[in-house]
Structure formats: structure tokens, C-alpha cells
Write a protein that holds these residues in place. Structure first.
Motif, mmCIF file in Angstrom:
data_model
loop_
_atom_site.group_PDB
_atom_site.id
_atom_site.type_symbol
_atom_site.label_atom_id
_atom_site.label_comp_id
_atom_site.label_asym_id
_atom_site.label_seq_id
_atom_site.Cartn_x
_atom_site.Cartn_y
_atom_site.Cartn_z
ATOM 1 N N ARG A 17 47.047 -7.745 -16.516
ATOM 2 C CA ARG A 17 46.226 -8.154 -15.355
ATOM 3 C C ARG A 17 45.323 -7.016 -14.915
ATOM 4 N NH1 ARG A 17 44.563 -12.411 -14.476
ATOM 5 N NH2 ARG A 17 44.702 -12.389 -12.235
ATOM 6 N N ARG A 18 45.869 -5.801 -14.877
ATOM 7 C CA ARG A 18 45.085 -4.637 -14.464
ATOM 8 C C ARG A 18 43.915 -4.402 -15.426
ATOM 9 N NH1 ARG A 18 49.028 -1.400 -13.789
ATOM 10 N NH2 ARG A 18 48.968 -0.311 -15.748
ATOM 11 N N PHE A 19 44.127 -4.705 -16.701
ATOM 12 C CA PHE A 19 43.078 -4.538 -17.699
ATOM 13 C C PHE A 19 42.076 -5.685 -17.696
ATOM 14 C CE2 PHE A 19 46.251 -2.044 -20.545
ATOM 15 C CZ PHE A 19 46.076 -0.919 -19.764
ATOM 16 N N GLY A 20 42.367 -6.733 -16.909
ATOM 17 C CA GLY A 20 41.422 -7.842 -16.792
ATOM 18 C C GLY A 20 41.752 -9.057 -17.641
ATOM 19 N N MET A 21 42.953 -9.103 -18.200
ATOM 20 C CA MET A 21 43.328 -10.259 -19.017
ATOM 21 C C MET A 21 43.662 -11.453 -18.135
ATOM 22 S SD MET A 21 45.780 -8.478 -21.890
ATOM 23 C CE MET A 21 45.977 -9.957 -22.897
ATOM 24 N N LYS A 22 43.366 -12.642 -18.643
ATOM 25 C CA LYS A 22 43.758 -13.875 -17.979
ATOM 26 C C LYS A 22 45.225 -14.137 -18.305
ATOM 27 C CE LYS A 22 39.156 -15.692 -18.208
ATOM 28 N NZ LYS A 22 38.208 -16.279 -19.098
ATOM 29 N N LEU A 23 45.893 -14.868 -17.422
ATOM 30 C CA LEU A 23 47.324 -15.117 -17.614
ATOM 31 C C LEU A 23 47.609 -15.849 -18.928
ATOM 32 C CD1 LEU A 23 48.484 -15.944 -13.988
ATOM 33 C CD2 LEU A 23 48.952 -13.884 -15.320
ATOM 34 N N GLU A 24 46.762 -16.771 -19.315
ATOM 35 C CA GLU A 24 46.995 -17.481 -20.578
ATOM 36 C C GLU A 24 46.822 -16.557 -21.778
ATOM 37 O OE1 GLU A 24 48.506 -20.350 -21.283
ATOM 38 O OE2 GLU A 24 48.837 -20.372 -19.127
ATOM 39 N N GLU A 25 45.925 -15.586 -21.665
ATOM 40 C CA GLU A 25 45.772 -14.589 -22.733
ATOM 41 C C GLU A 25 47.031 -13.729 -22.827
ATOM 42 O OE1 GLU A 25 40.967 -13.734 -22.592
ATOM 43 O OE2 GLU A 25 42.254 -12.747 -21.117
ATOM 44 N N ALA A 33 31.584 -1.820 -19.073
ATOM 45 C CA ALA A 33 30.444 -2.516 -18.455
ATOM 46 C C ALA A 33 30.657 -2.645 -16.948
ATOM 47 C CB ALA A 33 30.254 -3.890 -19.098
ATOM 48 N N GLU A 34 31.880 -2.969 -16.544
ATOM 49 C CA GLU A 34 32.179 -3.090 -15.113
ATOM 50 C C GLU A 34 32.037 -1.744 -14.404
ATOM 51 O OE1 GLU A 34 36.072 -4.836 -14.808
ATOM 52 O OE2 GLU A 34 35.389 -6.741 -15.645
ATOM 53 N N ILE A 35 32.492 -0.683 -15.047
ATOM 54 C CA ILE A 35 32.371 0.657 -14.462
ATOM 55 C C ILE A 35 30.904 1.022 -14.283
ATOM 56 C CG2 ILE A 35 32.717 3.125 -14.935
ATOM 57 C CD1 ILE A 35 35.442 2.279 -16.237
ATOM 58 N N ARG A 83 29.050 1.805 -10.749
ATOM 59 C CA ARG A 83 28.327 3.059 -10.503
ATOM 60 C C ARG A 83 26.935 2.785 -9.958
ATOM 61 N NH1 ARG A 83 30.614 6.101 -15.703
ATOM 62 N NH2 ARG A 83 32.385 7.092 -14.676
ATOM 63 N N LYS A 84 26.274 1.778 -10.509
ATOM 64 C CA LYS A 84 24.948 1.388 -10.006
ATOM 65 C C LYS A 84 25.058 0.921 -8.555
ATOM 66 C CE LYS A 84 23.049 -0.266 -14.373
ATOM 67 N NZ LYS A 84 22.607 -1.489 -15.081
ATOM 68 N N ALA A 85 26.058 0.107 -8.282
ATOM 69 C CA ALA A 85 26.253 -0.399 -6.919
ATOM 70 C C ALA A 85 26.528 0.747 -5.954
ATOM 71 C CB ALA A 85 27.398 -1.411 -6.891
ATOM 72 N N LEU A 86 27.334 1.718 -6.377
ATOM 73 C CA LEU A 86 27.642 2.869 -5.528
ATOM 74 C C LEU A 86 26.385 3.680 -5.242
ATOM 75 C CD1 LEU A 86 29.713 4.576 -4.025
ATOM 76 C CD2 LEU A 86 30.213 5.741 -6.200
#
Length: 121
Positions: A53-61, A94-96, A100-103
Motif C-alpha cells: 500500500r505504501r508503494f502505491g499498489m492496489k489491494l487486488e494487486e 513521477a509522483e516525487i 517537487r514542482k508543487a512545492l
């Protein structure tokens, strides 16, 4: 074996979260009367669920990946993890970059707001 309350405390989660994973049958505690008990395998499985979950996986994955261990063993599960982790890393990078752009934008607008406030006094 640890009980439900100890699991909640150990992983700093809500009882609702733990019950939800049980409802989805990602965890299968042993029932002794009214107590739900988790053996080492279930505790280890829960750690993997939380990590996924912390890594961004969906529960079904996560479910599919965990079931590989039961159906084809740890070697196949690790082989699949090697594939999955590459995609997760790409997504996280990509999220990071986006955060960073948003910050940077937040800092810029905050600086402008502070300047306007200072100039209007």
C-alpha cells in the motif's frame, strides 16, 4: 501468536483497517472463541500488505502477488516482485517530481503573498 488489539497497536492502524483486510480475506486470523489470533505468517503477510500500500499498489494487486506464494512458491513470488517493483519505482519517481514542482509553486506563491502583505502595510 498475537491478538487483534496487539496487531492494531503494533502496526499503528485502526481496528477498522484490520477488520477491512480480514473482510477482503487478505488476512485470515485463527479464531479462539471471540479472539482473533495472528501467527507469524499472518503478521509477515500484513507487513507485506502495508508495504505494498505504501508503494502505491492496489489491494487486488497485492492479493494476486501474495497468492503467488501459496500457488507457486517464494521463487516465483520474488520473480514477480522484481517486475512489479520496476513499475512502482517509475510511478513513485513521477509522483516525487510532481510534488517537487508543487512545492516550488507553493513557495513562490507564498513569497508573493508575503510581499504583497508587507507592501500594503
Amino acid at each position: 501468536m498475537i491478538n487483534f488489539t496487539e496487531m492494531v497497536r503494533k502496526f499503528d492502524i485502526t481496528p477498522r483497517t484490520l477488520r477491512y483486510y480480514e473482510y477482503l480475506e487478505l488476512l485470515k486470523p485463527t479464531l479462539e472463541g471471540r479472539d482473533r489470533l495472528y501467527d507469524r505468517k499472518q503478521v509477515a503477510r500484513f507487513k507485506l500488505i502495508l508495504r505494498g500500500r505504501r508503494f502505491g499498489m492496489k489491494l487486488e494487486e497485492i492479493r494476486a502477488w501474495l497468492e503467488l506464494y501459496d500457488s507457486r512458491g517464494s521463487k516465483e513470488q520474488l520473480r514477480e516482485w522484481a517486475k512489479i517493483s520496476k513499475g512502482l519505482e517509475k510511478t513513485l519517481r513521477a509522483e516525487i517530481a510532481e510534488r517537487r514542482k508543487a512545492l516550488a509553486e507553493l513557495r513562490e506563491t507564498s513569497k508573493l503573498a508575503n510581499e504583497l502583505v508587507a507592501n500594503n502595510n
